[in-house]
Scaffold this motif. Sequence first.
Motif, PDB file in Angstrom:
ATOM      1  N   GLU A  81     -56.362  -6.702 -52.843  1.00  0.00           N
ATOM      2  CA  GLU A  81     -55.343  -7.571 -53.421  1.00  0.00           C
ATOM      3  C   GLU A  81     -55.621  -7.740 -54.903  1.00  0.00           C
ATOM      4  N   PRO A  89     -50.851  -4.767 -53.941  1.00  0.00           N
ATOM      5  CA  PRO A  89     -52.030  -4.418 -53.147  1.00  0.00           C
ATOM      6  C   PRO A  89     -52.125  -2.917 -52.865  1.00  0.00           C
ATOM      7  N   THR A 117     -59.728  -7.598 -46.358  1.00  0.00           N
ATOM      8  CA  THR A 117     -59.049  -7.831 -47.628  1.00  0.00           C
ATOM      9  C   THR A 117     -60.041  -8.345 -48.657  1.00  0.00           C
TER      10      THR A 117
END
Length: 141
Positions: free
Chosen positions: A16, A44, A118
């Motif tokens: 991200e 992203p 992430t």
Amino acid sequence: MTRADQIEIRLRIVIEQPVAGVLHSLQSKDDAPLDPKRSDAGEPLAFDFPIRIAPGPKFFGDQVRREGPERRFVYIRIGQSAGDPSSPWTRRMKIDIHDIEQTLLDHAAAGGGVIEITVNGTGKDGTPACATVRPIRRKIA
């Protein structure tokens, strides 16, 4: 341990807020860039790849790197390391996988989806994140 004792699962690393315009890639088993991608506007980036797990858990695969008896991680190459000779950066992110929760591993091993990790792609100084980057979240996707 034989390969028959290992179960293949899928991992996805989502970066991200990568620095716009900077090339990122996985690191291949021969230490070269693999699947290079660039975020033009900071959207992203996602990298999907298989790994194998065995009881312990133990981790195997072309993108899995090791450090010591337990630590396992995946490298994301950045800038020149990812194949962009004009980039001002030559960096790598180290994303740990040895500490993925057993419940996520069990779910993925049972055919329940992809483990998505992430991370934030921009460091506090506004340049591409590098060194060991801690996950923002891990989930089944």
